[in-house]
Design a protein around this motif. Structure first.
Motif, PDB file in Angstrom:
ATOM      1  N   LEU A 105       1.757   3.429  21.340  1.00 52.42           N
ATOM      2  CA  LEU A 105       0.796   3.943  20.373  1.00 52.42           C
ATOM      3  C   LEU A 105       0.567   2.929  19.251  1.00 52.42           C
ATOM      4  O   LEU A 105       1.462   2.133  18.940  1.00 52.42           O
ATOM      5  CB  LEU A 105       1.298   5.265  19.792  1.00 52.42           C
ATOM      6  CG  LEU A 105       1.500   6.394  20.817  1.00 52.42           C
ATOM      7  CD1 LEU A 105       2.162   7.600  20.161  1.00 52.42           C
ATOM      8  CD2 LEU A 105       0.167   6.792  21.441  1.00 52.42           C
ATOM      9  N   PRO A 106      -0.575   2.954  18.608  1.00 53.96           N
ATOM     10  CA  PRO A 106      -0.905   1.965  17.563  1.00 53.96           C
ATOM     11  C   PRO A 106      -0.315   2.334  16.199  1.00 53.96           C
ATOM     12  O   PRO A 106      -1.021   2.822  15.312  1.00 53.96           O
ATOM     13  CB  PRO A 106      -2.434   1.985  17.532  1.00 53.96           C
ATOM     14  CG  PRO A 106      -2.786   3.393  17.924  1.00 53.96           C
ATOM     15  CD  PRO A 106      -1.747   3.815  18.928  1.00 53.96           C
ATOM     16  N   HIS A 107       0.948   2.088  15.992  1.00 56.06           N
ATOM     17  CA  HIS A 107       1.601   2.362  14.717  1.00 56.06           C
ATOM     18  C   HIS A 107       1.704   1.089  13.885  1.00 56.06           C
ATOM     19  O   HIS A 107       1.803  -0.021  14.429  1.00 56.06           O
ATOM     20  CB  HIS A 107       3.014   2.913  14.938  1.00 56.06           C
ATOM     21  CG  HIS A 107       3.043   4.282  15.532  1.00 56.06           C
ATOM     22  ND1 HIS A 107       4.207   4.898  15.943  1.00 56.06           N
ATOM     23  CD2 HIS A 107       2.054   5.168  15.784  1.00 56.06           C
ATOM     24  CE1 HIS A 107       3.927   6.095  16.422  1.00 56.06           C
ATOM     25  NE2 HIS A 107       2.633   6.273  16.337  1.00 56.06           N
ATOM     26  N   ASP A 108       1.731   1.265  12.572  1.00 57.43           N
ATOM     27  CA  ASP A 108       2.018   0.153  11.668  1.00 57.43           C
ATOM     28  C   ASP A 108       3.517   0.062  11.436  1.00 57.43           C
ATOM     29  O   ASP A 108       4.225   1.076  11.445  1.00 57.43           O
ATOM     30  CB  ASP A 108       1.317   0.360  10.320  1.00 57.43           C
ATOM     31  CG  ASP A 108      -0.193   0.319  10.432  1.00 57.43           C
ATOM     32  OD1 ASP A 108      -0.703  -0.438  11.287  1.00 57.43           O
ATOM     33  OD2 ASP A 108      -0.865   1.059   9.680  1.00 57.43           O
ATOM     34  N   GLU A 109       3.993  -1.132  11.208  1.00 57.65           N
ATOM     35  CA  GLU A 109       5.411  -1.306  10.882  1.00 57.65           C
ATOM     36  C   GLU A 109       5.646  -0.890   9.429  1.00 57.65           C
ATOM     37  O   GLU A 109       4.814  -1.139   8.553  1.00 57.65           O
ATOM     38  CB  GLU A 109       5.849  -2.745  11.107  1.00 57.65           C
ATOM     39  CG  GLU A 109       5.885  -3.144  12.576  1.00 57.65           C
ATOM     40  CD  GLU A 109       6.538  -4.492  12.791  1.00 57.65           C
ATOM     41  OE1 GLU A 109       6.597  -5.291  11.816  1.00 57.65           O
ATOM     42  OE2 GLU A 109       6.999  -4.762  13.913  1.00 57.65           O
ATOM     43  N   THR A 110       6.790  -0.263   9.193  1.00 54.89           N
ATOM     44  CA  THR A 110       7.104   0.278   7.865  1.00 54.89           C
ATOM     45  C   THR A 110       8.575   0.042   7.547  1.00 54.89           C
ATOM     46  O   THR A 110       9.437   0.180   8.417  1.00 54.89           O
ATOM     47  CB  THR A 110       6.831   1.796   7.804  1.00 54.89           C
ATOM     48  OG1 THR A 110       5.492   2.056   8.202  1.00 54.89           O
ATOM     49  CG2 THR A 110       7.058   2.335   6.394  1.00 54.89           C
ATOM     50  N   ARG A 111       8.836  -0.277   6.283  1.00 58.98           N
ATOM     51  CA  ARG A 111      10.217  -0.280   5.792  1.00 58.98           C
ATOM     52  C   ARG A 111      10.195   0.198   4.350  1.00 58.98           C
ATOM     53  O   ARG A 111       9.552  -0.407   3.496  1.00 58.98           O
ATOM     54  CB  ARG A 111      10.847  -1.674   5.862  1.00 58.98           C
ATOM     55  CG  ARG A 111      12.340  -1.665   5.481  1.00 58.98           C
ATOM     56  CD  ARG A 111      12.976  -3.037   5.655  1.00 58.98           C
ATOM     57  NE  ARG A 111      12.458  -3.985   4.690  1.00 58.98           N
ATOM     58  CZ  ARG A 111      12.942  -4.120   3.452  1.00 58.98           C
ATOM     59  NH1 ARG A 111      13.946  -3.362   3.038  1.00 58.98           N
ATOM     60  NH2 ARG A 111      12.431  -5.010   2.634  1.00 58.98           N
ATOM     61  N   PHE A 112      10.874   1.298   4.093  1.00 56.60           N
ATOM     62  CA  PHE A 112      10.954   1.819   2.732  1.00 56.60           C
ATOM     63  C   PHE A 112      12.092   1.112   1.999  1.00 56.60           C
ATOM     64  O   PHE A 112      13.244   1.158   2.448  1.00 56.60           O
ATOM     65  CB  PHE A 112      11.213   3.330   2.754  1.00 56.60           C
ATOM     66  CG  PHE A 112      10.105   4.117   3.393  1.00 56.60           C
ATOM     67  CD1 PHE A 112       8.853   4.194   2.801  1.00 56.60           C
ATOM     68  CD2 PHE A 112      10.305   4.773   4.595  1.00 56.60           C
ATOM     69  CE1 PHE A 112       7.821   4.914   3.395  1.00 56.60           C
ATOM     70  CE2 PHE A 112       9.296   5.497   5.197  1.00 56.60           C
ATOM     71  CZ  PHE A 112       8.046   5.564   4.600  1.00 56.60           C
ATOM     72  N   PRO A 113      11.803   0.460   0.871  1.00 59.19           N
ATOM     73  CA  PRO A 113      12.855  -0.282   0.157  1.00 59.19           C
ATOM     74  C   PRO A 113      13.958   0.639  -0.339  1.00 59.19           C
ATOM     75  O   PRO A 113      13.704   1.757  -0.803  1.00 59.19           O
ATOM     76  CB  PRO A 113      12.096  -0.900  -1.025  1.00 59.19           C
ATOM     77  CG  PRO A 113      10.653  -0.852  -0.644  1.00 59.19           C
ATOM     78  CD  PRO A 113      10.482   0.348   0.222  1.00 59.19           C
TER      79      PRO A 113
END
Length: 369
Positions: free
Chosen positions: A173-181
């Motif tokens: 699926l077309p997801h964006d990469e994410t990282r919560f600081p």
């Protein structure tokens, strides 16, 4: 069942009356500590708030603490003659609160409670800590569930939750990469609270300690809603297909029934299949235990909860995330009543012990000091 429904309605009405009246009054000044709950008046966030009132006597007697509650939207709007000068403020926010609204919220809390310690109550479904970097002034971050391996919070996800990451990759699926600081020192603020066991209709029932008995003609209960975000829809469709493919069983599927019928069906079920939702921990996990059905669910070893009902083959039965062992595990439980009784009983007793012991006040004691 009818008596339970009537009792529940009466209790809920009385509680809502107090929320609109007595809980909003100024502090009396008769206790050394003053705990202010700034809440959201919806079903899921209220499951975090209800136990503070249910165990209010424990807070008063053991911790010398009196408790008040105001809906956070009313408080920020300037509720006249409301409680102030709390020694601790526990507050919830909407899932999608903007930076500007969060700043106004924090300013209103601080202006009326300048010396209070602040505890954020994260009521959200996922196991991420998305609000951690947005709340630099808090003393505690209370969550209902947390990743057992805290180092995983430093990882970048394909999507913004562990489930989006797994199912997004699985279904391309077309997801964006994410990282919560995660700010330095944040782990010292992280505090694990209970999950849905503290909902208003479950906590008193678990405290009473009456596990339903009687015939269970339904082999597998699997009422699974499918619609939603693409990854969620794919995940839930996979779960529903697994449930419907089980041959020669009495299986209940479908949606659109009322909650009372849902609970009644679970009381007549041997197994409750509770797949992941938008987060790993779901209402149905605890409803299964409440009604005496065995909880069948994808493996939860990566999640930490307290009280913990996810002890493999002791309080629930884990499945591989790809559900390749679904038929094997379900068939075992259907054909082994002794195993079903043992697992269901141990899960119920764990939550019964938590509810009747009043451990919630001790669990939350660090927040009030």
């Amino acid at each position: 069942m009818i008596a339970w429904r009537i009792s529940r309605k009466i209790s809920a009405a009385l509680h809502q009356r107090r929320r609109r009246g007595a809980f909003r009054k100024p502090f009396s000044g008769t206790s050394a500590k003053r705990l202010l709950l700034l809440s959201i008046g919806e079903r899921i966030p209220q499951s975090q708030i209800f136990p503070f009132h249910y165990y209010a006597r424990d807070f008063r007697d053991a911790l010398d603490t009196e408790i008040r509650e105001v809906e956070i939207s009313d408080y920020v709007a300037g509720l006249p003659d409301g409680p102030r000068d709390a020694t601790t403020v526990c507050f919830q926010t909407p899932f999608d609160i903007s930076d500007d609204e969060l700043a106004r919220t924090m300013a209103a809390i601080r202006e009326r409670n300048p010396r209070a310690r602040l505890a954020y109550l994260d009521w959200f479904a996922p196991t991420d800590l998305r609000m951690a970097h947005r709340l630099p002034g808090i003393d505690y971050y209370v969550t209902k569930h947390v990743l057992r391996d805290r180092d995983r919070y430093a990882e970048t996800l394909y999507g913004d939750t562990t489930l989006m990451d797994y199912y997004g990759r699985k279904y391309d699926l077309p997801h964006d990469e994410t990282r919560f600081p995660i700010p330095p020192g944040f782990r010292d603020k992280l505090h694990l609270g209970p999950s849905f066991v503290t909902a208003d209709f479950m906590l008193p029932a678990f405290a009473a300690g009456q596990r339903p008995d009687g015939p269970r003609p339904i082999d597998l209960h699997a009422r699974i809603a499918v619609g939603g975000s693409p990854w969620y829809e794919a995940m839930r469709a996979e779960s529903l297909a697994a449930a419907e493919s089980l041959p020669d069983t009495e299986t209940v599927t479908g949606t659109g029934i009322g909650h009372h019928r849902f609970i009644s069906e679970l009381q007549q079920s041997k197994i409750c299949f509770s797949p992941f939702g938008y987060g790993e921990v779901c209402w149905r996990d605890f409803e299964a235990v409440l009604t005496g059905a065995v909880l069948l669910k994808q493996d939860m070893q990566h999640v930490e909860t307290q009280p913990n009902i996810f002890v493999p083959n002791e309080t629930y039965v884990p499945l591989r995330w790809d559900l390749s062992d679904f038929e094997e595990k379900a068939r075992w439980l259907i054909e082994d009543p002794a195993a079903r009784d043992r697992i269901a009983r141990q899960a119920f007793e764990r939550l019964h012990d938590y509810a009747r012991s009043g451990r919630f006040a001790a669990q939350m004691a660090p927040l009030v000091g």
